[in-house]
Scaffold this motif. Structure first.
Motif, PDB file in Angstrom:
ATOM      1  N   ILE A 618       0.402  -1.591  -0.087  1.00  0.00           N
ATOM      2  CA  ILE A 618       0.417  -0.127   0.377  1.00  0.00           C
ATOM      3  C   ILE A 618       1.087   1.226   0.146  1.00  0.00           C
ATOM      4  CG2 ILE A 618      -2.039   1.356   1.812  1.00  0.00           C
ATOM      5  CD1 ILE A 618      -3.158  -1.588   1.777  1.00  0.00           C
ATOM      6  N   ARG A 619       2.055   0.932   0.832  1.00  0.00           N
ATOM      7  CA  ARG A 619       3.066   2.364   0.382  1.00  0.00           C
ATOM      8  C   ARG A 619       3.472   2.617  -0.300  1.00  0.00           C
ATOM      9  NH1 ARG A 619       3.850   0.854   6.471  1.00  0.00           N
ATOM     10  NH2 ARG A 619       5.486  -0.569   5.530  1.00  0.00           N
ATOM     11  N   GLN A 620       4.421   1.014  -1.109  1.00  0.00           N
ATOM     12  CA  GLN A 620       4.288   1.731  -2.549  1.00  0.00           C
ATOM     13  C   GLN A 620       3.568   1.921  -3.416  1.00  0.00           C
ATOM     14  OE1 GLN A 620       7.299  -1.470  -3.518  1.00  0.00           O
ATOM     15  NE2 GLN A 620       8.440  -1.125  -1.538  1.00  0.00           N
ATOM     16  N   GLU A 621       2.045   1.062  -3.491  1.00  0.00           N
ATOM     17  CA  GLU A 621       1.363   1.611  -4.704  1.00  0.00           C
ATOM     18  C   GLU A 621       0.081   2.067  -3.182  1.00  0.00           C
ATOM     19  OE1 GLU A 621       1.461  -0.966  -8.673  1.00  0.00           O
ATOM     20  OE2 GLU A 621       3.165  -2.101  -6.785  1.00  0.00           O
ATOM     21  N   PRO A 622      -0.587   2.863  -3.626  1.00  0.00           N
ATOM     22  CA  PRO A 622      -1.425   3.223  -3.146  1.00  0.00           C
ATOM     23  C   PRO A 622      -2.831   2.682  -3.585  1.00  0.00           C
ATOM     24  CG  PRO A 622      -0.544   5.182  -3.395  1.00  0.00           C
ATOM     25  CD  PRO A 622       0.419   4.281  -3.651  1.00  0.00           C
ATOM     26  N   GLN A 623      -2.411   3.360  -5.193  1.00  0.00           N
ATOM     27  CA  GLN A 623      -3.708   2.590  -6.176  1.00  0.00           C
ATOM     28  C   GLN A 623      -3.991   1.635  -6.397  1.00  0.00           C
ATOM     29  OE1 GLN A 623      -5.909   5.230  -6.394  1.00  0.00           O
ATOM     30  NE2 GLN A 623      -5.369   6.096  -4.829  1.00  0.00           N
ATOM     31  N   PHE A 624      -2.731   0.202  -6.138  1.00  0.00           N
ATOM     32  CA  PHE A 624      -3.458  -0.471  -6.344  1.00  0.00           C
ATOM     33  C   PHE A 624      -4.548  -1.515  -5.228  1.00  0.00           C
ATOM     34  CE2 PHE A 624      -1.571  -5.273  -6.237  1.00  0.00           C
ATOM     35  CZ  PHE A 624      -2.211  -5.968  -7.637  1.00  0.00           C
ATOM     36  N   GLY A 625      -5.607  -1.856  -6.673  1.00  0.00           N
ATOM     37  CA  GLY A 625      -6.710  -2.371  -5.188  1.00  0.00           C
ATOM     38  C   GLY A 625      -6.340  -3.400  -4.321  1.00  0.00           C
ATOM     39  N   ALA A 644     -11.796  -4.870   8.748  1.00  0.00           N
ATOM     40  CA  ALA A 644     -11.466  -5.588   7.248  1.00  0.00           C
ATOM     41  C   ALA A 644     -12.217  -4.221   6.363  1.00  0.00           C
ATOM     42  CB  ALA A 644     -12.498  -6.435   7.485  1.00  0.00           C
ATOM     43  N   ILE A 645     -13.861  -3.907   7.319  1.00  0.00           N
ATOM     44  CA  ILE A 645     -14.880  -3.268   6.321  1.00  0.00           C
ATOM     45  C   ILE A 645     -13.774  -1.686   5.705  1.00  0.00           C
ATOM     46  CG2 ILE A 645     -16.867  -1.505   6.733  1.00  0.00           C
ATOM     47  CD1 ILE A 645     -17.318  -3.666   8.880  1.00  0.00           C
ATOM     48  N   ILE A 646     -12.901  -1.748   7.049  1.00  0.00           N
ATOM     49  CA  ILE A 646     -12.215  -0.174   5.853  1.00  0.00           C
ATOM     50  C   ILE A 646     -11.126  -0.360   5.153  1.00  0.00           C
ATOM     51  CG2 ILE A 646     -10.060   1.543   7.163  1.00  0.00           C
ATOM     52  CD1 ILE A 646     -11.479   1.522   9.840  1.00  0.00           C
ATOM     53  N   GLN A 647     -10.519  -1.558   4.870  1.00  0.00           N
ATOM     54  CA  GLN A 647      -9.696  -2.250   3.047  1.00  0.00           C
ATOM     55  C   GLN A 647     -11.156  -1.937   2.765  1.00  0.00           C
ATOM     56  OE1 GLN A 647      -6.877  -1.461   3.575  1.00  0.00           O
ATOM     57  NE2 GLN A 647      -7.252  -1.215   5.575  1.00  0.00           N
ATOM     58  N   LEU A 648     -12.129  -2.697   2.651  1.00  0.00           N
ATOM     59  CA  LEU A 648     -13.165  -2.660   1.367  1.00  0.00           C
ATOM     60  C   LEU A 648     -13.330  -1.985   0.919  1.00  0.00           C
ATOM     61  CD1 LEU A 648     -14.299  -6.369   2.503  1.00  0.00           C
ATOM     62  CD2 LEU A 648     -12.847  -6.433   0.575  1.00  0.00           C
ATOM     63  N   LYS A 649     -14.384  -1.127   2.226  1.00  0.00           N
ATOM     64  CA  LYS A 649     -14.369   0.332   1.426  1.00  0.00           C
ATOM     65  C   LYS A 649     -13.461   1.377   0.392  1.00  0.00           C
ATOM     66  CE  LYS A 649     -16.497   2.836   4.645  1.00  0.00           C
ATOM     67  NZ  LYS A 649     -17.326   3.701   5.576  1.00  0.00           N
ATOM     68  N   LYS A 650     -11.828   1.096   0.806  1.00  0.00           N
ATOM     69  CA  LYS A 650     -10.975   1.747  -0.032  1.00  0.00           C
ATOM     70  C   LYS A 650     -11.027   0.944  -1.587  1.00  0.00           C
ATOM     71  CE  LYS A 650      -8.397   2.908   3.838  1.00  0.00           C
ATOM     72  NZ  LYS A 650      -6.326   3.112   4.480  1.00  0.00           N
ATOM     73  N   ALA A 651     -11.242  -0.573  -1.325  1.00  0.00           N
ATOM     74  CA  ALA A 651     -11.257  -1.437  -2.601  1.00  0.00           C
ATOM     75  C   ALA A 651     -12.042  -0.671  -3.885  1.00  0.00           C
ATOM     76  CB  ALA A 651     -11.445  -2.709  -2.332  1.00  0.00           C
ATOM     77  N   VAL A 652     -13.524  -0.547  -2.574  1.00  0.00           N
ATOM     78  CA  VAL A 652     -14.351  -0.250  -3.786  1.00  0.00           C
ATOM     79  C   VAL A 652     -14.776   0.955  -4.795  1.00  0.00           C
ATOM     80  CG1 VAL A 652     -16.808   0.402  -4.112  1.00  0.00           C
ATOM     81  CG2 VAL A 652     -16.376  -1.514  -2.779  1.00  0.00           C
ATOM     82  N   LYS A 653     -13.930   2.180  -3.845  1.00  0.00           N
ATOM     83  CA  LYS A 653     -13.318   3.470  -4.868  1.00  0.00           C
ATOM     84  C   LYS A 653     -12.072   3.146  -5.806  1.00  0.00           C
ATOM     85  CE  LYS A 653     -14.579   6.546  -0.651  1.00  0.00           C
ATOM     86  NZ  LYS A 653     -13.716   7.297   0.302  1.00  0.00           N
TER      87      LYS A 653
END
Length: 736
Positions: A618-625, A644-653
């Motif tokens: 995530i640090r290296q590639e913050p846009q890598f879903g 887990a919910i926090i990470q999945l909400k980021k993944a959805v975006k």
């Protein structure tokens, strides 16, 4: 034409003297390394073969690699500067020696001495020596046609820490170039120290690189004199069959994976290498060239190859030049009165547009300025371009027109296509069309199609979930084509099951080394004690071949990953982790490796390491879903639901088209009894894919738990309509 980037090493190799031995019984080859003393050099060949030597001298093979000096270096080193992608390189001399000042592996500029040069036209490359036997090819090359410095990859920024940086693996001579630019190469890589002791007999591609070592031949000639009769040991002679000659040239003129420690002329091509198949990102969907594929994968698709046309029908074997200019080359076989006329090509005669190659061999530029033609010799198909985005020669020349125009005018001039070309079945499969698997199955079972097309269809079919086609793959393990057998083993080996591994056992005795090694890897889930007695001897021999294959390729990330995957199949998580860590050591910003490694840490209950590894991605590639998704799944299994919910909400975006993210996020909201949030996210997913079975089921389940039974019933009715054979949904309805 420059094929690879290459370089030179000392040939004072102190190996044990080579002994002629009988080949092992059966299919197993000796694997002996030919000593350098058996290669006598081009001057010895010249004594009897002056005409051939004269043609070869000065050719691209002759100049494949040279020591850097005032004669071999073509570029301007008179304190010239060149800047590209923010990096300025300065080329200069110190006395008679050539230097470059450019960015190194630490990101800082240093002076590097040029040791070797590669090639002549249209470009020449330059090689420097690094510690531990590494030789590296500069990214900046000399355009020997326009006489200027240029960037091989001008649109591609690479930072010093990346594997693709010139000072690292992507432009390393030892593993990327040496095998094809010099004669009798032994890479001699040491995985423990990440060092090389690469050796070769002769710096360039000389006579013996193609024909085999000359010691025995010269001895026999001197002994027999005029009574000399060839013993058949030489390669690439007038007695060599057309397809066999293609295979022998293919050793260097193809993109491939290596399976032997070093090439020693034993066996056939598939005992040493397995070619890259026609797959997405490497070839166009219809099989045309895309990435640097070289020639074999294209030419073996062609009708010419199927009809025993071979390399030397068009190219002089020694000068490497075309035998004839213009359409005279094609007129060797194709009647000029029928084809070399405006009635056929519809262009003005004796123009560039009327040349056969410009319609049937369109090409692409590689390495900045090296134009290479597609050797599949196909009829332009602008109609397929409209459907699948593949290129065609018509729109390629008429830059002001599009594919729709080209398709319309092609039909007007030539009529409707009246035969089925394999590309019409391959392209839908490669582009993942809904029913693309149908054409792929037809191709892989059609023995009239080119082998490489059948093998490629076999490999590509796995995109449609290989588990659905296990029986088809098992049948192909007995196919007459070794390429098809190899592709089938590769696919079956990726399925996490040992139900059919017994079918691999006979392939331990396959006549081709590459297929045997692939079969051994597929058998990794089988313990050695479970191997039937009848195969134990073969299993033991192929085990040695397999680990030698891994050792030979250990300087590539892929081989280290393969070794890790082998131990995963063995259930040895500790060894798997070790090899994935080793892979990351030579490609430290490869985050696909890092994600797989994090999963291995998790499987080994090393949760802190797993979490930190995911976070590093995530640090290296913050846009890598995908990394957010993988981290969320780990948190969910550890019952860290909120995390887990926090990470999945980021993944959805980041990846809103990924349906599994909506599915898992909906389940987590349900687990927290946040039914409104669960409904909201699942409905969002259904807007992307309205009939997704998993999402509909979860939504019905959420409605049932939140006392919205009528809504739940409506969803279940939809599921029953869509999947009438699933009795689970009828039971669910009865419960409601």
């Amino acid at each position: 034409m420059i094929l690879f980037i290459t370089i030179f090493f000392s040939s004072c190799d102190k190996k044990t003297e080579y002994k002629e031995v009988e080949k092992d019984k059966g299919v197993f080859l000796s694997g002996k390394i030919i000593p350098d003393s058996h290669f006598l050099g081009d001057q010895k060949c010249k004594e009897c073969h002056q005409d051939e030597f004269k043609k070869w001298k000065g050719s691209h093979h002759d100049k494949a690699m040279q020591i850097a000096d005032s004669i071999s270096v073509l570029a301007d080193f008179n304190n010239k500067k060149f800047t590209s992608q923010g990096v300025t390189s300065r080329f200069f001399k110190k006395g008679k020696e050539f230097y470059v000042n450019t960015d190194g592996p630490d990101g800082k500029n240093h002076d590097y001495k040029i040791i070797y040069v590669f090639g002549l036209t249209p470009l020449q490359q330059y090689i420097v020596q690094f510690p531990d036997g590494h030789y590296q090819c500069l990214r900046t090359a000399w355009d020997s046609v326009k006489n200027k410095w240029f960037d091989l990859y001008p649109d591609f920024k690479v930072v010093h820490s990346e594997w693709l940086h010139w000072s690292r693996g992507g432009l390393n001579w030892n593993n990327m170039c040496s095998d094809c630019h010099s004669t009798n190469v032994r890479k001699n890589y040491d995985e423990e120290t990440h060092s090389y002791n690469t050796k070769f007999a002769i710096i360039n591609v000389n006579c013996e690189a193609c024909h085999g070592s000359g010691k025995q031949h010269v001895t026999d000639v001197e002994k027999m004199g005029e009574k000399y009769v060839s013993d058949g040991s030489f390669q690439m002679t007038t007695e060599t069959g057309p397809k066999e000659l293609v295979d022998q040239c293919a050793r260097c003129h193809m993109r491939r994976e290596q399976f032997s420690e070093a090439f020693n002329f034993e066996g056939t091509m598939l005992d040493h290498y397995y070619p890259q198949l026609l797959e997405e990102r490497l070839y166009q969907a219809d099989g045309q060239i895309l990435d640097e594929d070289y020639v074999y994968g294209s030419f073996t698709q062609s009708k010419m190859y199927q009809n025993d046309v071979t390399c030397t029908n068009c190219h002089d074997a020694h000068t490497l030049k075309l035998k004839f200019d213009g359409n005279k080359l094609c007129a060797q076989c194709h009647i000029p009165e029928k084809y070399d006329t405006p009635k056929h090509h519809f262009h003005e005669q004796n123009t560039e547009s009327s040349k056969c190659i410009n319609c049937h061999m369109p090409g692409r530029f590689y390495m900045g300025n090296d134009f290479r033609r597609d050797h599949s010799f196909r009829v332009p198909r602008p109609d397929l371009s409209v459907k699948y985005g593949t290129p065609n020669a018509c729109a390629g020349c008429h830059k002001d027109k599009d594919d729709v125009w080209a398709a319309k005018n092609f039909t007007k001039l030539f009529g409707e296509v009246d035969s089925i070309h394999y590309s019409e079945k391959l392209a839908p499969g490669i582009t993942m069309q809904p029913n693309g698997h149908v054409g792929l199955i037809e191709l892989m079972n059609d023995t009239h199609q080119p082998e490489i097309v059948r093998a490629s269809a076999t490999k590509v079919l796995s995109n449609y979930n290989a588990q659905n086609f296990v029986e088809e793959y098992i049948t192909l393990l007995n196919d007459d084509s070794a390429l098809v057998r190899g592709a089938s083993v590769d696919v079956l080996s990726t399925i996490n099951s040992t139900d059919y591994t017994s079918y691999f056992l006979p392939l331990l005795e396959d006549p081709k080394r590459s297929i045997r090694v692939k079969a051994f890897y597929g058998l990794a889930g089988l313990s050695e004690s479970e191997v039937p007695e009848v195969y134990k001897d073969s299993y033991s021999k192929v085990k040695k071949e397999f680990f030698l294959h891994l050792k030979t390729n250990a300087d590539f990330v892929g081989a280290r990953i393969k070794k890790g995957d082998y131990y995963i199949k063995k259930g040895n998580n500790e060894e798997a982790i070790k090899n994935y860590e080793n892979a990351l050591a030579i490609d430290e910003i490869n985050n696909q490796i890092r994600i797989n490694l994090a999963t291995l840490y998790y499987n080994g209950k090393q949760y802190a390491k797993a979490e930190e590894t995911f976070k590093e991605v995530i640090r290296q590639e913050p846009q890598f879903g995908p990394v957010y998704y993988s981290l969320a799944l780990m948190y969910a299994e550890l019952n860290r639901v909120d995390d887990a919910i926090i990470q999945l909400k980021k993944a959805v975006k980041i990846m809103p088209e990924n349906i599994r993210v909506y599915y898992n996020l909906g389940l987590l909201y349900d687990k927290k009894q946040e039914y409104e949030n669960a409904e909201k996210i699942i409905v969002s997913g259904l807007k992307k894919e309205a009939t997704n079975e998993g999402l509909l089921y979860v939504l019905a389940y959420v409605y049932s738990k939140s006392e919205q039974k009528e809504k739940a019933k409506n969803i279940v009715y939809q599921l029953i309509d869509l999947y009438p054979n699933n009795q689970q949904y009828r039971s669910f309805l009865n419960q409601l």
